[in-house]
Design a protein around this motif. Sequence first.
Motif, short mmCIF file in Angstrom:
data_model
loop_
_atom_site.label_atom_id
_atom_site.label_comp_id
_atom_site.label_asym_id
_atom_site.label_seq_id
_atom_site.Cartn_x
_atom_site.Cartn_y
_atom_site.Cartn_z
N GLU A 42 -1.69 7.49 -43.12
CA GLU A 42 -2.79 8.45 -43.24
C GLU A 42 -2.61 9.61 -42.25
N ALA A 43 -3.09 10.78 -42.68
CA ALA A 43 -3.00 11.96 -41.81
C ALA A 43 -3.86 11.80 -40.56
N ASP A 44 -5.02 11.14 -40.73
CA ASP A 44 -5.94 10.93 -39.61
C ASP A 44 -6.42 9.48 -39.63
N PRO A 45 -5.64 8.54 -39.10
CA PRO A 45 -6.00 7.11 -39.15
C PRO A 45 -7.35 6.81 -38.52
N ASP A 46 -7.68 7.50 -37.42
CA ASP A 46 -8.95 7.22 -36.76
C ASP A 46 -10.13 7.58 -37.67
N ALA A 47 -10.02 8.68 -38.38
CA ALA A 47 -11.09 9.08 -39.30
C ALA A 47 -11.23 8.07 -40.43
N VAL A 48 -10.09 7.57 -40.93
CA VAL A 48 -10.12 6.56 -41.98
C VAL A 48 -10.81 5.30 -41.48
N ASP A 49 -10.49 4.90 -40.25
CA ASP A 49 -11.09 3.70 -39.69
C ASP A 49 -12.59 3.88 -39.45
N GLU A 50 -12.97 5.07 -39.03
CA GLU A 50 -14.40 5.36 -38.85
C GLU A 50 -15.14 5.17 -40.17
N LEU A 51 -14.54 5.66 -41.25
CA LEU A 51 -15.16 5.54 -42.57
C LEU A 51 -15.22 4.08 -43.00
N ARG A 52 -14.15 3.34 -42.76
CA ARG A 52 -14.13 1.93 -43.13
C ARG A 52 -15.16 1.14 -42.34
N MET A 53 -15.31 1.44 -41.06
CA MET A 53 -16.31 0.75 -40.25
C MET A 53 -17.72 1.06 -40.72
N LEU A 110 -14.47 -6.44 -37.55
CA LEU A 110 -13.76 -6.90 -36.36
C LEU A 110 -12.27 -6.60 -36.45
N SER A 111 -11.73 -6.72 -37.67
CA SER A 111 -10.30 -6.45 -37.86
C SER A 111 -9.99 -4.98 -37.57
N ILE A 112 -10.84 -4.09 -38.05
CA ILE A 112 -10.64 -2.66 -37.80
C ILE A 112 -10.76 -2.37 -36.31
N LEU A 113 -11.79 -2.95 -35.70
CA LEU A 113 -12.02 -2.69 -34.28
C LEU A 113 -10.88 -3.17 -33.40
N SER A 114 -10.21 -4.24 -33.84
CA SER A 114 -9.14 -4.80 -33.02
C SER A 114 -7.94 -3.86 -32.89
N THR A 115 -7.80 -2.92 -33.83
CA THR A 115 -6.68 -1.99 -33.78
C THR A 115 -7.13 -0.53 -33.69
N PHE A 116 -8.43 -0.33 -33.58
CA PHE A 116 -8.97 1.03 -33.58
C PHE A 116 -8.43 1.83 -32.39
N ARG A 117 -7.91 3.01 -32.70
CA ARG A 117 -7.35 3.90 -31.69
C ARG A 117 -6.19 3.27 -30.92
N ASP A 118 -5.47 2.38 -31.57
CA ASP A 118 -4.27 1.79 -30.94
C ASP A 118 -3.08 2.71 -31.23
N ALA A 119 -2.62 3.39 -30.19
CA ALA A 119 -1.57 4.39 -30.37
C ALA A 119 -0.29 3.79 -30.92
N GLU A 120 0.03 2.58 -30.49
CA GLU A 120 1.28 1.96 -30.94
C GLU A 120 1.25 1.66 -32.43
N LEU A 121 0.07 1.23 -32.93
CA LEU A 121 -0.05 0.91 -34.36
C LEU A 121 -0.27 2.17 -35.19
N THR A 122 -0.96 3.14 -34.63
CA THR A 122 -1.29 4.36 -35.37
C THR A 122 -0.04 5.09 -35.87
N LYS A 123 1.01 5.08 -35.06
CA LYS A 123 2.20 5.84 -35.44
C LYS A 123 2.90 5.29 -36.67
N PHE A 124 2.57 4.05 -37.05
CA PHE A 124 3.19 3.46 -38.24
C PHE A 124 2.34 3.67 -39.50
N ARG A 125 1.18 4.28 -39.36
CA ARG A 125 0.29 4.43 -40.51
C ARG A 125 0.57 5.73 -41.25
#
Length: 253
Positions: free
Chosen positions: A151-162, A134-149
């Motif tokens: 990782e080269a590909d935050p969405d791919a990292v989150d997919e793996l974590r999910m 649920l924590s990952i899903l709450s910020t998944f593909r959030d453009a505002e948060l992604t720019k502070f991460r």
Amino acid sequence: MAQQVRRRRLELGLSVQKFADICTEQYGLPLKRSVVANFEGGRRPALSVVELLVFARILAVPPSELLFPVGREDQIEILPGMPTDTWAALKWFTGESDRLPDDDEFTQDNQTVQLYRDHDRLITQWWANRGKLLSILSTFRDAELTKFRAEADPDAVDELRMRDARESMRSAEEGVQVIRGQMRGLGLTPPALGLESAYIEPESFEGATLDDLARTVSDVKRVSLHDAVREVYRRAAEPLPENYGNDTEGEKE
């Protein structure tokens, strides 16, 4: 044990008289001041089981802490003339160990406690991974948060974590099913499952239909209702509703 009772009573600022009064007035255990004083002074050698439980309740400690002062005494006399490591004695008492150190006698059946502990562990694992998902899903593909991460590909990292969280949930679910089956095989009643985890064993849950459980699964695991229905009905060994019978059908929300 007498030392543990006295130490804890003093920590709470209770006089012997006040302690005896609480036993009598609040817990219905008629106890004179002299009984408590004699026990703490070693002139009364033991407590009844009821007295032990009431004492522990008033002193706000687990009953086992009065019996086994882990961390305060290295050894206790677990049986007359048998000094034993305090922690080992506690594990034998709770069924976590099948024997005392250097003892040829062992408990024939200590499986029950182990099963219930394993059940608790797996349910805790399930909830922990659900929270992670649920924590990952709450910020998944959030453009505002992604720019502070970083990782080269935050969405791919989150997919793996999910995926890892879902696999861990599935592993815990399968473990719970096995343990609950073992419990029933021993004539035991498994712990109740709340609605959010009841679909692990749908046949044991009263008060909700399979469709209710499927909606819960869809919400908890963030999967489509179509997939949730298929999972719940499969676990319940029930035929799917007609409109869910074809794998190629589009997913329904």
